[in-house]
Design a protein around this motif. Structure first.
Motif, PDB file in Angstrom:
ATOM      1  N   ASN A 102       0.770  -1.366  -0.011  1.00 19.44           N
ATOM      2  CA  ASN A 102       0.010   0.069   0.093  1.00 19.44           C
ATOM      3  C   ASN A 102       0.832   1.328   0.112  1.00 19.44           C
ATOM      4  OD1 ASN A 102       0.753   0.089   2.820  1.00 19.44           O
ATOM      5  ND2 ASN A 102      -1.090  -0.686   3.468  1.00 19.44           N
ATOM      6  N   ASP A 103       2.199   1.172   0.270  1.00 21.75           N
ATOM      7  CA  ASP A 103       3.193   2.275   0.403  1.00 21.75           C
ATOM      8  C   ASP A 103       3.723   2.294  -1.192  1.00 21.75           C
ATOM      9  OD1 ASP A 103       5.142   0.344   0.356  1.00 21.75           O
ATOM     10  OD2 ASP A 103       5.582   1.069   2.544  1.00 21.75           O
ATOM     11  N   GLY A 104       3.621   1.387  -2.065  1.00 21.05           N
ATOM     12  CA  GLY A 104       3.917   1.270  -3.469  1.00 21.05           C
ATOM     13  C   GLY A 104       5.222   0.606  -3.551  1.00 21.05           C
ATOM     14  N   THR A 105       5.840   0.109  -2.421  1.00 15.21           N
ATOM     15  CA  THR A 105       6.761  -0.827  -2.479  1.00 15.21           C
ATOM     16  C   THR A 105       6.409  -2.251  -3.338  1.00 15.21           C
ATOM     17  OG1 THR A 105       7.708  -0.191  -0.256  1.00 15.21           O
ATOM     18  CG2 THR A 105       8.328  -2.335  -1.131  1.00 15.21           C
ATOM     19  N   ARG A 106       7.196  -2.780  -4.136  1.00 12.71           N
ATOM     20  CA  ARG A 106       7.047  -3.938  -5.002  1.00 12.71           C
ATOM     21  C   ARG A 106       7.995  -5.003  -4.495  1.00 12.71           C
ATOM     22  NH1 ARG A 106       4.729  -3.261 -10.595  1.00 12.71           N
ATOM     23  NH2 ARG A 106       3.683  -1.067 -10.785  1.00 12.71           N
ATOM     24  N   LYS A 107       7.395  -6.416  -4.573  1.00 14.27           N
ATOM     25  CA  LYS A 107       8.133  -7.345  -4.173  1.00 14.27           C
ATOM     26  C   LYS A 107       8.096  -8.570  -5.184  1.00 14.27           C
ATOM     27  CE  LYS A 107       7.433 -10.398  -0.905  1.00 14.27           C
ATOM     28  NZ  LYS A 107       7.316 -10.997   0.699  1.00 14.27           N
ATOM     29  N   TRP A 108       9.180  -8.999  -5.827  1.00  9.99           N
ATOM     30  CA  TRP A 108       8.945 -10.142  -6.795  1.00  9.99           C
ATOM     31  C   TRP A 108       9.427 -11.347  -6.112  1.00  9.99           C
ATOM     32  CZ3 TRP A 108      10.768  -5.348  -8.679  1.00  9.99           C
ATOM     33  CH2 TRP A 108      10.119  -4.555  -9.330  1.00  9.99           C
ATOM     34  N   THR A 125      13.016 -10.053  -4.487  1.00  9.82           N
ATOM     35  CA  THR A 125      13.689  -9.024  -4.809  1.00  9.82           C
ATOM     36  C   THR A 125      12.573  -7.821  -4.514  1.00  9.82           C
ATOM     37  OG1 THR A 125      14.920  -9.801  -6.707  1.00  9.82           O
ATOM     38  CG2 THR A 125      14.716  -7.755  -6.669  1.00  9.82           C
ATOM     39  N   VAL A 126      13.196  -6.719  -3.972  1.00 11.82           N
ATOM     40  CA  VAL A 126      12.198  -5.476  -3.620  1.00 11.82           C
ATOM     41  C   VAL A 126      12.493  -4.291  -4.362  1.00 11.82           C
ATOM     42  CG1 VAL A 126      11.408  -4.152  -1.576  1.00 11.82           C
ATOM     43  CG2 VAL A 126      11.593  -6.644  -1.465  1.00 11.82           C
ATOM     44  N   TYR A 127      11.521  -3.518  -4.889  1.00 10.31           N
ATOM     45  CA  TYR A 127      11.713  -2.398  -5.351  1.00 10.31           C
ATOM     46  C   TYR A 127      10.950  -1.082  -4.520  1.00 10.31           C
ATOM     47  CZ  TYR A 127      11.076   1.843  -8.229  1.00 10.31           C
ATOM     48  OH  TYR A 127      11.286   3.094  -8.825  1.00 10.31           O
ATOM     49  N   LEU A 136      16.504  -0.747  -5.859  1.00 12.79           N
ATOM     50  CA  LEU A 136      16.288  -2.082  -5.830  1.00 12.79           C
ATOM     51  C   LEU A 136      17.261  -2.752  -5.039  1.00 12.79           C
ATOM     52  CD1 LEU A 136      14.580  -3.913  -7.726  1.00 12.79           C
ATOM     53  CD2 LEU A 136      16.656  -4.355  -8.975  1.00 12.79           C
ATOM     54  N   CYS A 137      16.362  -3.579  -4.291  1.00 17.99           N
ATOM     55  CA  CYS A 137      17.148  -4.476  -3.015  1.00 17.99           C
ATOM     56  C   CYS A 137      17.463  -5.878  -3.721  1.00 17.99           C
ATOM     57  CB  CYS A 137      16.353  -4.437  -1.832  1.00 17.99           C
ATOM     58  SG  CYS A 137      16.900  -5.521  -0.468  1.00 17.99           S
ATOM     59  N   ILE A 138      18.424  -6.178  -4.129  1.00 18.10           N
ATOM     60  CA  ILE A 138      18.820  -7.491  -4.653  1.00 18.10           C
ATOM     61  C   ILE A 138      19.252  -8.754  -3.640  1.00 18.10           C
ATOM     62  CG2 ILE A 138      20.293  -8.425  -6.576  1.00 18.10           C
ATOM     63  CD1 ILE A 138      20.035  -5.553  -7.963  1.00 18.10           C
ATOM     64  N   ARG A 197      15.695   7.542 -14.466  1.00 18.47           N
ATOM     65  CA  ARG A 197      15.440   6.046 -13.983  1.00 18.47           C
ATOM     66  C   ARG A 197      14.624   5.819 -12.858  1.00 18.47           C
ATOM     67  NH1 ARG A 197      21.651   3.432 -14.707  1.00 18.47           N
ATOM     68  NH2 ARG A 197      21.858   3.840 -16.814  1.00 18.47           N
ATOM     69  N   LYS A 198      13.730   4.945 -13.136  1.00 22.05           N
ATOM     70  CA  LYS A 198      12.997   4.463 -11.980  1.00 22.05           C
ATOM     71  C   LYS A 198      13.721   3.625 -11.005  1.00 22.05           C
ATOM     72  CE  LYS A 198       8.498   4.197 -14.417  1.00 22.05           C
ATOM     73  NZ  LYS A 198       8.845   4.903 -15.559  1.00 22.05           N
ATOM     74  N   VAL A 199      14.780   2.851 -11.411  1.00 28.70           N
ATOM     75  CA  VAL A 199      15.834   2.292 -10.734  1.00 28.70           C
ATOM     76  C   VAL A 199      17.069   2.920 -10.846  1.00 28.70           C
ATOM     77  CG1 VAL A 199      17.059   0.122 -10.249  1.00 28.70           C
ATOM     78  CG2 VAL A 199      14.773  -0.142 -11.191  1.00 28.70           C
TER      79      VAL A 199
END
Length: 410
Positions: A102-108, A125-127, A136-138, A197-199
């Protein structure tokens, strides 16, 4: 409300079939230029005199244009594209699940195909989108060996190291999903500007200890920072370690990225409990390695990460000890409110306690931002990453074993 996306829905950019669905072939992703040239020559695809030129073409398509299908490399002949596709792959991993907080963070949740006699593996992986930047957290390993007591990832045993290809694939796939590569229909010279860039930043802070996978992490980060490809500034790449002391100097000398230390305690007794690698590399050795980090300066400070655990490490005496421990080191101290996860016995420090702790450190001359928890609702925050599927598979295996034992008894 957090969202789990239907990955059959429309995406920012279409993606070809993931590599898991394709025949097992070596990938060109993650190879250095000399390695790529050697692979092309070894497969009989190009003569040695053409290898440098072909590598330059492929490098542009892979890391500037972001293609994941040889068929889209339009300045390469159709026959050569077919030959490349016959021998190699550049496909992305399978996206098992994509969640949006809900804060816009994405997790794949990514699934990679088997290596040798192994089985498919999954990592997270988290954006994290922020004003003016996107981080991006790799991940660097499947699971982890370190068993830090406050970290969810540490409850998942190490399965294996990720390859340079698999580390880079997280960045490439995230940029695909975010629409962060040049549009495929624009002229070849179109490049996404750094400020657009987004990332814009990457951090090696996901699953695993990067310095226990040094060579593959090094290869991946050198490609990510290559000026003729993904072109991320080394000032925007941070590698976080729990304290693998022998590799810290090499990180500065051979990779040259920003360093973060997962500290969390100011004395060996407590750090032995919170970060067990401290038993092998105690604080005096870790701090000495930090003082000698190549390139260390006020412009290239070390970030010390400090998770705030209620009644464990959050007293004013702890703050004083932290300032004394880091005295003379150009540093920033990130205070991380503890992010709860199922089964943990720790609690987050009270907000008033965290603010008093931060005030003391700030008054001592250190920047001490309090990290805003992001993605907690999808277990994407610091210390929360762990493949749900790994737990399910373990549970299923135990159930199957119980059934087999019961059947044998009959």
């Amino acid at each position: 409300m957090a969202l789990s996306l239907d990955l059959t829905a429309e995406k920012p950019r279409p993606s070809p079939a993931p590599r898991a669905a394709q025949a097992e072939k070596p990938s060109l992703i993650g190879l250095s230029r000399p390695e790529m040239a050697e692979a092309l020559i070894g497969a009989g695809i190009v003569p040695e005199r053409q290898a440098k030129m072909r590598v330059q073409q492929l490098w542009h398509w892979l890391y500037v244009r972001g293609v994941s299908d040889f068929a889209e490399m339009f300045n390469i002949s159709k026959d050569l594209r077919a030959t490349l596709a016959k021998h190699f792959t550049i496909a992305r991993p399978e996206i098992v699940e994509e969640q949006i907080s809900n804060d816009g963070t994405r997790k794949w949740l990514f699934r990679f195909p088997p290596r040798g006699a192994g089985r498919p593996v999954e990592i997270e992986t988290v954006y994290i989108p922020e004003e003016g930047r996107g981080t991006l957290c790799i991940s660097s390993q499947v699971g982890c060996t370190l068993t830090c007591s406050f970290c969810h990832t540490g409850t998942q045993k190490l399965v294996r190291n990720l390859t340079a290809e698999e580390i880079l694939a997280q960045l490439l796939t995230a940029r695909d999903r975010l629409g962060d590569f040049p549009d495929r229909d624009t002229p070849d010279g179109a490049i996404v500007p750094a400020e657009g860039r987004k990332v814009s930043n990457i951090v090696m802070m996901g699953m695993g200890e990067p310095l226990y996978n040094f060579e593959e992490v090094k290869k991946a980060l050198l490609i990510a920072s290559d000026g003729d490809g993904l072109s991320l500034s080394k000032r925007r790449i941070t590698l976080s370690t729990s304290g693998v002391v022998p590799e810290i100097a090499r990180t500065g000398e051979e990779i040259g990225v920003m360093l973060a230390i997962s500290l969390h305690a100011t004395n060996d007794d407590l750090r032995d409990l919170l970060v067990p690698i401290n038993k092998k590399f105690p604080l005096k050795d870790l701090i000495a390695a930090c003082r000698g980090y190549p390139g260390l300066s006020n412009a290239r400070r070390i970030t010390f990460e400090y998770v705030m655990l209620k009644d464990v490490n959050d007293s004013l005496d702890d703050a004083k000890a932290l300032v004394q421990l880091l005295k003379g080191i150009p540093a920033k101290i990130n205070l991380i409110p503890f992010n709860p996860w199922p089964g943990t016995n720790y609690q987050c420090s009270d907000w008033e306690t965290i603010e008093k702790f931060a005030d003391y450190i700030n008054n001592a001359g250190y920047a001490s931002p309090i990290r805003t928890p992001r993605g907690r609702d999808i277990l994407a925050a610091c210390g929360q990453l762990k493949s749900e599927s790994e737990r399910l598979k373990k549970h299923e295996r135990l159930a199957l074993e119980a059934m087999m034992i019961a059947g044998h008894g009959d």
